[in-house]
Design an enzyme around this catalytic site. Sequence first.
Site, PDB file in Angstrom:
ATOM      1  N   ASP A  60       2.645  -5.782   7.487  1.00 11.31           N
ATOM      2  CA  ASP A  60       1.436  -4.960   7.538  1.00 11.31           C
ATOM      3  C   ASP A  60       0.252  -5.911   7.374  1.00 11.31           C
ATOM      4  O   ASP A  60       0.117  -6.575   6.343  1.00 11.31           O
ATOM      5  CB  ASP A  60       1.462  -3.907   6.422  1.00 11.31           C
ATOM      6  CG  ASP A  60       0.284  -2.941   6.500  1.00 11.31           C
ATOM      7  OD1 ASP A  60      -0.767  -3.321   7.057  1.00 11.31           O
ATOM      8  OD2 ASP A  60       0.411  -1.815   5.992  1.00 11.31           O
ATOM      9  N   TYR A 108     -10.257  -0.748  11.358  1.00  5.90           N
ATOM     10  CA  TYR A 108     -11.490  -0.223  10.774  1.00  5.90           C
ATOM     11  C   TYR A 108     -11.973  -1.046   9.581  1.00  5.90           C
ATOM     12  O   TYR A 108     -13.076  -0.823   9.093  1.00  5.90           O
ATOM     13  CB  TYR A 108     -11.328   1.243  10.350  1.00  5.90           C
ATOM     14  CG  TYR A 108     -10.180   1.522   9.407  1.00  5.90           C
ATOM     15  CD1 TYR A 108     -10.301   1.300   8.040  1.00  5.90           C
ATOM     16  CD2 TYR A 108      -8.979   2.033   9.880  1.00  5.90           C
ATOM     17  CE1 TYR A 108      -9.259   1.558   7.180  1.00  5.90           C
ATOM     18  CE2 TYR A 108      -7.928   2.296   9.028  1.00  5.90           C
ATOM     19  CZ  TYR A 108      -8.065   2.056   7.683  1.00  5.90           C
ATOM     20  OH  TYR A 108      -7.021   2.309   6.827  1.00  5.90           O
ATOM     21  N   LYS A 109     -11.175  -1.991   9.119  1.00  6.77           N
ATOM     22  CA  LYS A 109     -11.593  -2.828   7.996  1.00  6.77           C
ATOM     23  C   LYS A 109     -12.356  -4.040   8.534  1.00  6.77           C
ATOM     24  O   LYS A 109     -13.476  -3.913   9.017  1.00  6.77           O
ATOM     25  CB  LYS A 109     -10.375  -3.240   7.171  1.00  6.77           C
ATOM     26  CG  LYS A 109      -9.607  -2.086   6.527  1.00  6.77           C
ATOM     27  CD  LYS A 109      -8.434  -2.600   5.708  1.00  6.77           C
ATOM     28  CE  LYS A 109      -7.527  -1.470   5.223  1.00  6.77           C
ATOM     29  NZ  LYS A 109      -8.157  -0.630   4.191  1.00  6.77           N
ATOM     30  N   ARG A 130     -13.052  -4.444  -6.479  1.00  6.45           N
ATOM     31  CA  ARG A 130     -12.781  -5.297  -5.316  1.00  6.45           C
ATOM     32  C   ARG A 130     -14.079  -5.631  -4.579  1.00  6.45           C
ATOM     33  O   ARG A 130     -14.957  -4.768  -4.412  1.00  6.45           O
ATOM     34  CB  ARG A 130     -11.838  -4.602  -4.331  1.00  6.45           C
ATOM     35  CG  ARG A 130     -10.483  -4.223  -4.879  1.00  6.45           C
ATOM     36  CD  ARG A 130      -9.527  -3.816  -3.770  1.00  6.45           C
ATOM     37  NE  ARG A 130     -10.108  -2.825  -2.869  1.00  6.45           N
ATOM     38  CZ  ARG A 130      -9.512  -2.394  -1.752  1.00  6.45           C
ATOM     39  NH1 ARG A 130      -8.336  -2.863  -1.403  1.00  6.45           N
ATOM     40  NH2 ARG A 130     -10.086  -1.482  -0.995  1.00  6.45           N
ATOM     41  N   PHE A 167       0.856  -1.188   0.000  1.00  2.00           N
ATOM     42  CA  PHE A 167       0.000   0.000   0.000  1.00  2.00           C
ATOM     43  C   PHE A 167       0.893   1.239   0.000  1.00  2.00           C
ATOM     44  O   PHE A 167       1.850   1.321   0.779  1.00  2.00           O
ATOM     45  CB  PHE A 167      -0.921   0.003   1.216  1.00  2.00           C
ATOM     46  CG  PHE A 167      -2.042   0.995   1.084  1.00  2.00           C
ATOM     47  CD1 PHE A 167      -3.078   0.766   0.190  1.00  2.00           C
ATOM     48  CD2 PHE A 167      -2.040   2.165   1.812  1.00  2.00           C
ATOM     49  CE1 PHE A 167      -4.111   1.685   0.039  1.00  2.00           C
ATOM     50  CE2 PHE A 167      -3.061   3.096   1.671  1.00  2.00           C
ATOM     51  CZ  PHE A 167      -4.095   2.853   0.780  1.00  2.00           C
TER      52      PHE A 167
END
Length: 398
Positions: free
Chosen positions: A184, A209-210, A357, A113
């Site tokens: 990560d 938060y995912k 996605r 990312f």
Amino acid sequence: MTDFEKTRTMFDIPEGVVYLNGNSLGPMPKAAPDAMARFLHDEWRTELIKGWNTKGWWMAANALGDRVGKLVGAEPGTTIVSDSLSIKVFQALAAAMAMVPDRRVILSDDGNFPTDLYMAEGLMKLKDDGYELRIPNPEDVLDAITEDVAVVMVTEVDYRSGRRHDMAAIIEKAHQLGAVVIWDLAHSAGAIPVELGRLDVDFAVGCTYKYINGGPGAPAFIYVAPRLLDTVEPYLSGWWGHASPFEFDTSYHPVPNQITRMRIGTQSIAAFNLLSTALDVWDHVDMADLDRRTKELAELFIAQVESRCPGVSLASPRDADQRGAHVAFQFEHGYACMQALISQGVIGDFRAPDIMRFGITPLFINEQDILKAVSVLEDILARETWKEDRFQTRSKVT
């Protein structure tokens, strides 16, 4: 055995919506409003400053860290929750670089990312000591680990394709050659089984938060191997990590042999409260059950899309063991197509240049949701609905 019909009832998803974007932002637990109201009325309002002691606010970063740690196979006392993921990347990378002071190469990959790479670039400029950032293709990372590499910093699950790195193989080779490894887990924690302790991981970071469903901007976490807790250098040395914070010493002395030394400054207790509520859902979930169910639903989704939706192609690995918990399809007009899907209540997201996605999250997604999503996609492609003008203008967030 995890009861996924029960967990499904624990989330507040708008009626008629198929939410396939838990890989970007998890939905709200139904208990969140009452939990926040209790925090406001029974903690902040009544306790005021006393809450740091009477409500356990001071050690909440550690307590929540242990709860998150259970989801990623971390030993108790090795994980804390605080700050943002970018800050935790910086913190872990600075500490890892200091552990290999005679080397100047940071190895990542071009599928990492971007913010992780940005944090590395910023830290390299700050140190100004001849560091080099190497970013090969994800498939080439293992071969790129050489004796001049100081730190290997990779995201286990590629945010675009969902491809998984071989964590065990990368750790084994890096350690053999004297490099430190940072993982990560932004697309791993709460998505797939992770075994930080068993695999002898050095550092790991991730967000909540995912897949963990802690809410927009929910705090991140950092893991440090037990063997490093007494020596790791907290380069962002805030007073929360001081050995005696309320003596107000003008020199920094980290807490000895504790993950607490990786705390920095005052956290949002309101955000902690929402995260705690989300973690209550996870008390009902077995990660092995989750993994099996994710693969079942993903395989159904892939098979249905490939048989019914011409013009799109699978961008994720076909082997379920090499994927995370989201499935990616390529389509030349992917942004417009995703906007058309969202307009009909099927919410996924888009990543440039052409990736659609879809998060496969069994806590609140079932077979009926998968089949509905495919039917909507099939209709959009057949009717070419995506060509409508209203779907062509890109929003700031895609």
